[in-house]
Design an enzyme around this catalytic site. Sequence first.
Site, PDB file in Angstrom:
ATOM      1  N   ASN A 151     -90.205  -4.445  14.823  1.00  0.00           N
ATOM      2  CA  ASN A 151     -91.232  -5.221  14.143  1.00  0.00           C
ATOM      3  C   ASN A 151     -92.267  -5.686  15.170  1.00  0.00           C
ATOM      4  O   ASN A 151     -91.919  -6.388  16.135  1.00  0.00           O
ATOM      5  CB  ASN A 151     -90.594  -6.430  13.450  1.00  0.00           C
ATOM      6  CG  ASN A 151     -91.574  -7.201  12.590  1.00  0.00           C
ATOM      7  OD1 ASN A 151     -92.689  -7.488  13.016  1.00  0.00           O
ATOM      8  ND2 ASN A 151     -91.160  -7.572  11.395  1.00  0.00           N
ATOM      9  N   HIS A 178     -95.457  -9.816  16.017  1.00  0.00           N
ATOM     10  CA  HIS A 178     -95.807 -10.825  17.020  1.00  0.00           C
ATOM     11  C   HIS A 178     -96.685 -10.268  18.141  1.00  0.00           C
ATOM     12  O   HIS A 178     -97.237 -11.037  18.928  1.00  0.00           O
ATOM     13  CB  HIS A 178     -94.556 -11.492  17.564  1.00  0.00           C
ATOM     14  CG  HIS A 178     -93.904 -12.378  16.536  1.00  0.00           C
ATOM     15  ND1 HIS A 178     -94.602 -13.358  15.858  1.00  0.00           N
ATOM     16  CD2 HIS A 178     -92.640 -12.418  16.050  1.00  0.00           C
ATOM     17  CE1 HIS A 178     -93.797 -13.966  15.001  1.00  0.00           C
ATOM     18  NE2 HIS A 178     -92.604 -13.407  15.098  1.00  0.00           N
ATOM     19  N   HIS A 232     -95.398  -6.751   8.657  1.00  0.00           N
ATOM     20  CA  HIS A 232     -95.413  -7.592   7.459  1.00  0.00           C
ATOM     21  C   HIS A 232     -96.850  -7.995   7.183  1.00  0.00           C
ATOM     22  O   HIS A 232     -97.435  -8.793   7.921  1.00  0.00           O
ATOM     23  CB  HIS A 232     -94.533  -8.827   7.682  1.00  0.00           C
ATOM     24  CG  HIS A 232     -94.404  -9.704   6.476  1.00  0.00           C
ATOM     25  ND1 HIS A 232     -93.564 -10.798   6.442  1.00  0.00           N
ATOM     26  CD2 HIS A 232     -94.998  -9.671   5.256  1.00  0.00           C
ATOM     27  CE1 HIS A 232     -93.636 -11.389   5.270  1.00  0.00           C
ATOM     28  NE2 HIS A 232     -94.524 -10.720   4.532  1.00  0.00           N
ATOM     29  N   ARG A 277     -98.881 -10.209   5.388  1.00  0.00           N
ATOM     30  CA  ARG A 277     -98.751 -11.457   4.636  1.00  0.00           C
ATOM     31  C   ARG A 277    -100.025 -11.768   3.867  1.00  0.00           C
ATOM     32  O   ARG A 277    -101.115 -11.343   4.239  1.00  0.00           O
ATOM     33  CB  ARG A 277     -98.431 -12.613   5.589  1.00  0.00           C
ATOM     34  CG  ARG A 277     -96.995 -12.645   6.071  1.00  0.00           C
ATOM     35  CD  ARG A 277     -96.766 -13.825   7.002  1.00  0.00           C
ATOM     36  NE  ARG A 277     -95.347 -14.003   7.309  1.00  0.00           N
ATOM     37  CZ  ARG A 277     -94.533 -14.794   6.645  1.00  0.00           C
ATOM     38  NH1 ARG A 277     -94.995 -15.489   5.614  1.00  0.00           N
ATOM     39  NH2 ARG A 277     -93.266 -14.902   6.983  1.00  0.00           N
ATOM     40  N   ARG A 289    -101.802 -13.872   8.678  1.00  0.00           N
ATOM     41  CA  ARG A 289    -101.650 -14.662   9.913  1.00  0.00           C
ATOM     42  C   ARG A 289    -101.479 -13.794  11.153  1.00  0.00           C
ATOM     43  O   ARG A 289    -101.754 -14.244  12.259  1.00  0.00           O
ATOM     44  CB  ARG A 289    -100.479 -15.628   9.792  1.00  0.00           C
ATOM     45  CG  ARG A 289     -99.111 -14.966   9.751  1.00  0.00           C
ATOM     46  CD  ARG A 289     -98.006 -15.973   9.660  1.00  0.00           C
ATOM     47  NE  ARG A 289     -98.058 -16.722   8.414  1.00  0.00           N
ATOM     48  CZ  ARG A 289     -97.118 -17.594   8.042  1.00  0.00           C
ATOM     49  NH1 ARG A 289     -96.089 -17.831   8.828  1.00  0.00           N
ATOM     50  NH2 ARG A 289     -97.212 -18.223   6.889  1.00  0.00           N
ATOM     51  N   GLU A 327     -93.314  -4.516   5.217  1.00  0.00           N
ATOM     52  CA  GLU A 327     -92.764  -5.674   4.533  1.00  0.00           C
ATOM     53  C   GLU A 327     -93.875  -6.329   3.727  1.00  0.00           C
ATOM     54  O   GLU A 327     -95.001  -6.482   4.220  1.00  0.00           O
ATOM     55  CB  GLU A 327     -92.190  -6.669   5.546  1.00  0.00           C
ATOM     56  CG  GLU A 327     -90.988  -6.138   6.305  1.00  0.00           C
ATOM     57  CD  GLU A 327     -90.404  -7.158   7.254  1.00  0.00           C
ATOM     58  OE1 GLU A 327     -89.248  -6.977   7.687  1.00  0.00           O
ATOM     59  OE2 GLU A 327     -91.097  -8.154   7.574  1.00  0.00           O
ATOM     60  N   THR A 353     -90.022 -15.582   7.899  1.00  0.00           N
ATOM     61  CA  THR A 353     -89.281 -15.490   6.650  1.00  0.00           C
ATOM     62  C   THR A 353     -87.974 -16.266   6.761  1.00  0.00           C
ATOM     63  O   THR A 353     -87.174 -16.019   7.661  1.00  0.00           O
ATOM     64  CB  THR A 353     -88.992 -14.014   6.298  1.00  0.00           C
ATOM     65  OG1 THR A 353     -90.232 -13.308   6.274  1.00  0.00           O
ATOM     66  CG2 THR A 353     -88.331 -13.914   4.942  1.00  0.00           C
ATOM     67  N   GLU A 355     -81.861  -4.797   2.789  1.00  0.00           N
ATOM     68  CA  GLU A 355     -81.822  -5.288   4.168  1.00  0.00           C
ATOM     69  C   GLU A 355     -81.150  -6.652   4.129  1.00  0.00           C
ATOM     70  O   GLU A 355     -81.672  -7.593   3.531  1.00  0.00           O
ATOM     71  CB  GLU A 355     -83.211  -5.393   4.786  1.00  0.00           C
ATOM     72  CG  GLU A 355     -83.164  -5.873   6.231  1.00  0.00           C
ATOM     73  CD  GLU A 355     -84.487  -5.757   6.956  1.00  0.00           C
ATOM     74  OE1 GLU A 355     -84.727  -6.563   7.891  1.00  0.00           O
ATOM     75  OE2 GLU A 355     -85.291  -4.871   6.597  1.00  0.00           O
ATOM     76  N   HIS A 398     -83.256 -10.022  11.042  1.00  0.00           N
ATOM     77  CA  HIS A 398     -83.652 -11.418  11.180  1.00  0.00           C
ATOM     78  C   HIS A 398     -82.750 -12.150  12.180  1.00  0.00           C
ATOM     79  O   HIS A 398     -81.563 -12.321  11.952  1.00  0.00           O
ATOM     80  CB  HIS A 398     -83.653 -12.191   9.864  1.00  0.00           C
ATOM     81  CG  HIS A 398     -84.484 -13.444   9.941  1.00  0.00           C
ATOM     82  ND1 HIS A 398     -85.867 -13.427   9.802  1.00  0.00           N
ATOM     83  CD2 HIS A 398     -84.157 -14.719  10.187  1.00  0.00           C
ATOM     84  CE1 HIS A 398     -86.344 -14.648   9.940  1.00  0.00           C
ATOM     85  NE2 HIS A 398     -85.328 -15.451  10.179  1.00  0.00           N
ATOM     86  N   HIS A 432     -88.852 -10.268  17.130  1.00  0.00           N
ATOM     87  CA  HIS A 432     -89.105 -11.373  18.053  1.00  0.00           C
ATOM     88  C   HIS A 432     -88.377 -11.207  19.372  1.00  0.00           C
ATOM     89  O   HIS A 432     -88.955 -11.421  20.453  1.00  0.00           O
ATOM     90  CB  HIS A 432     -88.713 -12.702  17.397  1.00  0.00           C
ATOM     91  CG  HIS A 432     -89.080 -13.903  18.201  1.00  0.00           C
ATOM     92  ND1 HIS A 432     -88.212 -14.479  19.107  1.00  0.00           N
ATOM     93  CD2 HIS A 432     -90.224 -14.626  18.269  1.00  0.00           C
ATOM     94  CE1 HIS A 432     -88.794 -15.504  19.671  1.00  0.00           C
ATOM     95  NE2 HIS A 432     -90.018 -15.621  19.177  1.00  0.00           N
TER      96      HIS A 432
END
Length: 254
Positions: free
Chosen positions: A9, A12, A52, A54, A58, A79, A110, A160, A199, A222
């Site tokens: 992912n 970030h 993702h 959103r 963001r 996502e 999330t 998931e 996650h 992350h």
Amino acid sequence: MPRLELGVNIDHVATLRQARYATMPEGRNVEPDLSAAAAVCERAGATSITIHLRADRRHIQDRDVLRLRESLMTKMNLEMGNTPEILAIALRVLPEDVCLVPENRREVTTEGGLDASRNFKQLEPTVRRLQAAGIHVSLFIEPDPEQIESASRLKADAIELHTGAFANAEGEEQEGELQRLTGAARFAQNFGLRVNAGHGINYVNVARILEIPHLRELNIGHAIVSRALFTGLETAVRDMVAAIRKYPGNDDLL
């Protein structure tokens, strides 16, 4: 057993860019570049790139989705919340995978799984439209039998499992969460659902995650981006690929 794959992912990476360039037009001085980051992840062994999009934009922007669609060599896992606007973008871009997730504007990340049972009627047409376009659909859910049954009734291709509670727990509580995840993976396998997880997974707790049966893909962001600050992104991804090689059936994972 099928090998366990790694989806990275890169949200970030976009967070870092937006911290400086959120109000500036895209150009050669806007960094870091998401397409370049994705290419590094793929070269290091990632088999998919997760982003993702959103509602509040963001981090990932619409143009990121379009550029990555053109440049990815592996596959895109988009996502998204169940909203008409984002659905329209998904149907235009046609990622290989879509993971439907809950979305709260006030959350930093999330915070829990999608309630597929309560939102069944709202989710059903979205799942159908995505699948009709050739997109594999996953639901990001808690390791709960009711949610898994709902995912099966929705005819989702995959789930998931939300591993956040496990990642945040310690001691006996963490053991309990691991057992919940293990039971959920076995339960989902009985329905023929592909089982992914994500996650809060990092380089320490991933060893326990590998105890969960029937996993096909881990989506991690992350922890990898954080380690990349010190090791570089390619090394950070390779380190995680090496960590998950211990999963049964992964002898051929490069």
